[in-house]
Structure formats: C-alpha cells, structure tokens
Design a protein around this motif. Structure first.
Motif, mmCIF file in Angstrom:
data_model
loop_
_atom_site.group_PDB
_atom_site.id
_atom_site.type_symbol
_atom_site.label_atom_id
_atom_site.label_comp_id
_atom_site.label_asym_id
_atom_site.label_seq_id
_atom_site.Cartn_x
_atom_site.Cartn_y
_atom_site.Cartn_z
ATOM 1 N N GLY A 35 0.994 -1.268 0.309
ATOM 2 C CA GLY A 35 0.233 0.429 0.087
ATOM 3 C C GLY A 35 0.664 1.696 -0.232
ATOM 4 N N TRP A 36 1.734 1.559 -0.207
ATOM 5 C CA TRP A 36 3.140 2.172 -0.699
ATOM 6 C C TRP A 36 2.549 2.789 -2.141
ATOM 7 N N LEU A 37 1.504 4.069 -1.875
ATOM 8 C CA LEU A 37 1.498 4.349 -3.543
ATOM 9 C C LEU A 37 1.893 5.843 -3.314
ATOM 10 N N ASN A 38 2.209 5.708 -3.278
ATOM 11 C CA ASN A 38 2.952 7.142 -3.500
ATOM 12 C C ASN A 38 4.301 6.787 -4.228
ATOM 13 N N ILE A 39 4.836 5.729 -3.235
ATOM 14 C CA ILE A 39 6.605 5.383 -3.879
ATOM 15 C C ILE A 39 6.141 4.697 -5.270
ATOM 16 N N VAL A 40 5.003 3.595 -5.142
ATOM 17 C CA VAL A 40 4.379 3.235 -6.233
ATOM 18 C C VAL A 40 4.558 4.113 -7.677
ATOM 19 N N VAL A 41 3.953 5.275 -7.503
ATOM 20 C CA VAL A 41 3.437 6.169 -8.511
ATOM 21 C C VAL A 41 4.421 7.143 -9.071
ATOM 22 N N SER B 136 -3.363 5.639 -8.230
ATOM 23 C CA SER B 136 -3.578 7.344 -7.164
ATOM 24 C C SER B 136 -5.295 7.091 -6.622
ATOM 25 N N LYS B 137 -6.116 6.532 -7.286
ATOM 26 C CA LYS B 137 -7.342 6.560 -6.645
ATOM 27 C C LYS B 137 -7.964 5.314 -6.019
ATOM 28 N N MET B 138 -7.055 4.429 -6.047
ATOM 29 C CA MET B 138 -7.649 3.528 -4.519
ATOM 30 C C MET B 138 -8.399 3.933 -3.938
ATOM 31 N N LYS C 88 -1.087 12.036 0.594
ATOM 32 C CA LYS C 88 -1.844 10.716 0.207
ATOM 33 C C LYS C 88 -2.360 10.263 -1.302
ATOM 34 N N LEU C 89 -1.839 9.369 -1.815
ATOM 35 C CA LEU C 89 -2.592 9.291 -3.039
ATOM 36 C C LEU C 89 -4.175 7.867 -2.105
ATOM 37 N N GLY C 90 -4.740 7.948 -3.319
ATOM 38 C CA GLY C 90 -6.323 7.316 -2.929
ATOM 39 C C GLY C 90 -6.937 7.976 -2.405
ATOM 40 N N GLU C 91 -8.733 7.468 -2.155
ATOM 41 C CA GLU C 91 -10.027 8.949 -2.098
ATOM 42 C C GLU C 91 -10.536 7.630 -0.785
ATOM 43 N N CYS C 92 -10.197 8.528 0.055
ATOM 44 C CA CYS C 92 -11.326 7.434 1.397
ATOM 45 C C CYS C 92 -12.752 7.572 1.263
ATOM 46 N N TYR C 93 -12.929 6.797 2.216
ATOM 47 C CA TYR C 93 -14.753 6.680 2.200
ATOM 48 C C TYR C 93 -15.145 5.829 3.919
ATOM 49 N N LYS C 94 -15.546 6.737 4.804
ATOM 50 C CA LYS C 94 -15.926 6.690 5.929
ATOM 51 C C LYS C 94 -17.155 5.376 6.308
#
Length: 659
Positions: free
Chosen positions: A244-250, A282-284, A295-301
C-alpha cells in the motif's frame, strides 16, 4: 533501561529471582601478540570498562615498542541498542508527569463512580484521558537521531529519510492503536497499513523486507539509464504496491523511460498503459477516516460508499487487464510488470505472496486487496495465523510476538512480550492502556494474588520498575511516584528507599527530606536527620552534626555530645581557647528546646561576658551575673572550678575595697 536486580542484590526493594540470562561476551580487540601475561580491569566513564592488557616479555626479557601493553575500553550493553542511556533517562523523567496525572484522574473518576450505581468508571471523559496519556508518552519516544530532511526533492529518490524508527515507539503505537483507540476499531486494518509503512524498516535487520529492497534499489538507481529494463525495478514496485505504499509506486512509475520527451512519440501506447496504471493506483478506494496531506488514494467513511467505489475501481482494473492495447506494447518488461501490478490490485493470492517477504507484509496486503472490510480481532487473528503459515519465519522479531498477543486478545502474552522485549518501563506504563475499558484485563491485573504476596500483577510491575529506578543515582528520586501508587507495599518500600539514601551529599540529603515532607513521613525525616547528624559528627564536621541533630530534636544525642564538649570547654577559661566554640554557639541559636544539653554553651558564654566586665571595673553587678551564669552550668570540671574560685576571690576583694 537497566534490568532488575536479583534476590542476592543488596538493598533490593523487590526481591525477585528472574531466570539467569546467558552470559554476555564482549570482544577485546587489543592487537597484541600472544601470550598475554595479565589483565587489569577497572571502571571507566558510563557503562564502560577500562581493560589494561599486558603482553608477556620475550625470552631475553626485552619488550618491543608498542608490544608491551594496550589499554582498551569495552562498552557494556545497557539498553536495546536503538535508544541511548541518556534518552532512556529522558523517557523515565518525562513519563512521570503523564503517569501521575492519570493516577490522579483515575482516583477522581472512581471516587465519583461510588456515588452512582449506574455509572461506569469509563464513562464521560475517560477515553480522552487515556488518549492524552498515551500521546504524551508517545511524544517522549521520538528518536533523537532523526535524519535531516533535504530542502530539494530528488526526482530519483525513492525512499525519503525521516525520523529513524525504534521498536519501543512501534510497540507503544500498537498498544495505543488496539487499546486506547477502541472507538475507532473499524479502521484498524488501515491503521496497521500506516503502522507498517512507518516501521517496516525495523524488520530489515533480521529478515528481507519491502523497505530493505527499496533501499538497495535506491543505491542502484543512480547508475541506471533505462530503469524499465531492470527486473528489480518492477519487482520492488510490485512489493511496494502490495503493502500500500502508493506514493512510492506512482513516483517510480513516472521514472519510466516512456515519459521522456524524446521517447513520448515513439512509445505513446506504452506510456498510456503506464499512466493508466498510475491513475488507477492513485484512485484506489480506502476504508478510512482521512489521509495525511499529499497521500494518494480516495477515503470513504461509510461502508456502502466504499463498496460502491471498490466495485467500480475493480471493474476498471479488469477492463484494462483485458484491453487489446497490451498487444501493441512492444516493451516486454513493461507489459509483464504492469500486468503483474494489476494482478496485485485484483487480489491475486499468488501475486501477493510473491511480492511480500514476511508474514506481516502478506497480512497487510490481504487487508488492502482481498479483505478490505475485515473487522473484529477474531477475524484479524485468524488471518494472521494463515499469513504465518504461508510465510513462516525462522526467528520472530519481538514486535511480531507482541502483535500476535494483541490479536489473540491474550493479556498475559502481551505483558510477557512487553517485559521480554522492552523491559519494566514498558509494562509499568502499558498496563494503563491494557485495562482501559476491558473488564477482563482489569480483573486479571488488579486481582490480589497470594503467590505474589497478596499484591496484584499491576502493583508487582510498578514495584519492579521502581526497583530499577532506585538502583541508579540519576533516577532514584522519581521512584516514589510509582511506589505511592502501590496500595499494599508501596509506602513501606518508599520509607525503606529513603532510609537507604546516603547522607554524605547535602543536596541528596535535602532531596530525601523534601520527599519525606511531601508524603508526610515525619518519622523517616527524623531518622534521616539523626543519621546525618551522627555521620557528620563522627567525621569531624561538628557544626553540621549538631545542626542535623537539632533539626531532628534528638536531645539524647545532643546531651551525649554536650558531655564530650564540656571537658574540652572546661579545661581553660581563656578567651583564645573559647573562640573555637563561638561558631557552634551561634549555630545553636536562641531556642533552648533544640539545643539539648548543649545549652550549657550559652550559659558559659554569658559567664565569660561577665568576667570581661569585671576587668572593665563593673565588679558588683558583673560578679552577681557571673555567679548566676556559673550556677546555671550544671556540670563543671575541677580545673575550671579552681580557676573560677580564684577569680571570684579577686571579685570579692575588689568589692570590699570599693565599699
């Protein structure tokens, strides 16, 4: 922190018999040729030994220059290697205030709960108190060796150096996450993802990790001209994506050669595939409260919103995976590497297992891509056991044992792992988190046990920690804070601790007296003063000795001292011989109650003043005052009596002449 002294240790507050640890072996690199004739060992500064090594002389008795001997210092282990002794002391002192404040609040909360039958001691602001306590302790654990952050961002820098993590801080954050943040248990999987991102490097010392692979690749990246041709490029990206280290991967994807301006027109399809994967990453969707800035990724509560976004995202991945554009991608490594990353995002079990290096990384990857809605410690523990079977480890890191104990909801195991891995400080302070809101843990840790001498496990560990603190001159003065929180034996052991403190140092003596007065230990205060008085008197510091005996109101010893002094004072009444006692008389002051038998020095001084006045011509009144002063001195030596008789006869003769 240093370990707990054993049963045989002199003056131990809490006699314990721990298992004998294996003997530590320290290498001695002296560089001398064998044989060695003798060794001389002495203490050096701190935790170091100074070892003098002497070589044996040659057969003719000569010794070559530099071969006669060497002096080397051997630093003994004191801590876990990550935290220095000075930092441990800062932690010890810094944790006193949060601990004392929480104890005060706990006593107030429980006092209020007694007046209400329906009130739980954990209602109201209790969780806020626990979190405040935990955050205050956590702030103390920041590593003092934190690396400096570069001003300019290096485009080829994969790993950003920040605070150097420590196992102690990682362990505390685990306890905080699972025990202090109970209202937020729905977000535990994502909290674990963040935790691993911060502390994966701690496992690199004994096992390969995603972090260690990235660090190794970072060193090679500087010399790579075409990164996409290197298999390690795709390997480390897949591993970073799995945890889950999305920033590094992108960021690594954007290093791909197809982004170069001179390559863009020739590799348009290839670049489109790379960018499509980067956008999907980045849209995970993430089931969490919020992200840190950047931080990348989209948060949902809300769960329904997350499920909807998750299904849409997975659909887009499947669509890209079955696209015909892959056949138009001429670069084999890019095609295979990107499709491998898509399989990771689709939750392919084999891909996840191949991309991770230990069970905790595999465990985190399952949360991200296979079971993002996992809730409850039972489900999390079951998944952990499955991950351990898939990725067994020859030797477990101390943090991994703690994680298993927490997930298994086994308080005894958690305590044992804290004590074994992090020492008495950790246990004494972590118990406050373990008992927060858990009736089972509270009953277990607060129950009085006969095999422990009628005390609870909580009290035992506080006493053990107080023993550690009291064993060192730099930390003994904070031990009372922990002793007074022990209802059974704390006050008795506090009195014992204070009575054992040396009285030679005035500052140390005053500190002991201050602590006694703080806790209203008047009898201990008096005993300490008596010991100090006798010690100073025996070592020739008569003024200090009398002062402390006065403060203790020890009339018995003051009277004995008076008998010794009287013979010295009474040998002569000359002014020169009496000057040595003037300072002591001033020290006694005007309060006769605290002077004891030494009050005779006041009377003797008055007698001396009267005799001086006789010589000045004031015979009658002075004679009367001299006689009164002499009578008030109850004991008088023969020599002094003879001298006084002669002087009085002169006074009477002078009085008759005047008349």
């Amino acid at each position: 922190m240093p370990g707990v002294s054993s049963d045989s240790a002199r003056g131990a507050l809490v006699p314990l018999s721990p298992e004998s640890p294996a003997a530590a072996v320290y290498p001695l690199r002296h560089g001398l040729k064998s044989p060695i004739s003798r060794l001389s060992i002495s203490w050096s500064r701190g935790n170091s030994l100074r070892v003098s090594v002497f070589a044996a002389p040659s057969s003719d008795g000569s010794v070559n220059d530099g071969d006669g001997g060497k002096v080397v210092e051997v630093k003994l282990g004191g801590g876990d290697g990550e935290i220095s002794e000075a930092h441990w002391r800062r932690i010890a002192y810094g944790s006193v205030s949060p601990f004392a404040l929480l104890q005060s609040r706990k006593n107030a909360v429980f006092s209020l709960s007694k007046f209400s039958m329906n009130s739980s001691p954990y209602d109201g602001d209790w969780w806020d108190y626990i979190m405040e306590y935990s955050k205050d302790i956590n702030a103390l654990l920041v590593n003092q060796k934190s690396a400096s952050v570069p001003v300019l961002d290096d485009p080829k820098s994969v790993i950003t150096k920040g605070e150097e993590p420590t196992s102690l801080k990682a362990a505390w954050e685990l306890l905080e996450m699972f025990y202090a943040e109970k209202p937020s248990h729905s977000w535990l999987p994502e909290r674990l993802v963040d935790w691993l991102a911060d502390y994966d490097s701690l496992f690199s010392g004994t096992h390969p990790t995603v972090h260690s692979k990235l660090v190794d690749f970072q060193k090679e990246l500087v010399n790579l001209q075409v990164v996409e041709d290197d298999p390690k490029y795709w390997e480390v990206m897949s591993s970073a994506l799995a945890v889950g280290w999305l920033n590094i991967v992108v960021k690594m994807l954007r290093l791909h050669g197809s982004y170069r301006l001179d390559q863009l027109s020739n590799r348009e399809t290839e670049n489109g595939l790379v960018e499509a994967v980067a956008v999907l990453i980045s849209k995970m969707p993430r089931m969490r409260l919020e992200h840190e800035a950047g931080k990348l990724g989209e948060c949902y509560k809300a769960k329904p919103d997350f499920v909807k976004a998750w299904e849409k995202w997975r659909g887009q991945i499947n669509k890209l995976d079955s696209s015909a554009f892959w056949f138009q991608c001429a670069h084999q490594q890019t095609r295979e590497g990107l499709r491998s990353m898509l399989q990771i995002m689709l939750g392919n079990a084999n891909s996840l297992c191949s991309a991770t290096y230990n069970w905790i990384e595999l465990y985190i990857s399952h949360f991200l891509y296979m079971r993002p809605l996992t809730v409850g410690l039972e489900s999390m523990y079951s998944l952990a056991q499955k991950s351990i079977q898939l990725k067994p480890m020859a030797s477990a890191h101390r943090l991994m044992g703690l994680i298993i104990g927490i997930l298994g909801e086994n308080t005894e195991v958690v305590l044992a792992e804290c004590l074994k891995g992090f020492g008495p400080w950790m246990v004494a302070h972590a118990i406050e988190l373990l008992t927060a809101g858990s009736d089972h843990a509270e009953m277990l840790l607060h129950e009085e046990r006969q095999n422990l001498g009628g005390i609870s496990i909580e009290e035992l560990h506080r006493l053990v920690y107080a023993q550690v603190l009291s064993s060192f001159p730099l930390t003994w003065q904070i031990a009372p804070i922990y002793l007074i929180s022990c209802m059974k034996h704390g006050m008795v052991l506090l009195q014992r601790l204070l009575s054992k403190q040396p009285v030679q140092d005035n500052q140390l003596l005053l500190k002991s007296i201050e602590i006694c007065r703080l806790y209203e230990l008047h009898s201990v205060t008096s005993n300490i003063m008596k010991i100090a008085g006798v010690h100073h008197w025996k070592h020739g510091r008569k003024g200090s000795g009398v002062f402390w005996l006065q403060q203790a109101r020890d009339e018995y010893r003051l009277n004995r001292i008076a008998l010794q002094l009287f013979d010295s004072v009474g040998k002569t009444i000359s002014d020169e011989s009496f000057k040595q006692w003037e300072g002591l008389i001033q020290l006694l002051g005007s309060d006769s109650k605290t002077a004891g038998g030494l009050e005779f020095l006041h009377k003797y001084r008055d007698f001396k003043k009267s005799l001086r006045q006789i010589h000045d011509g004031k015979a009658t009144d002075s004679a009367r005052q001299a006689v009164e002063s002499l009578i008030s001195v109850h004991i008088i030596s023969y020599n002094l009596l003879l001298q006084v008789t002669i002087i009085l006869s002169k006074i009477i003769t002078r009085a008759n002449i005047v008349m």
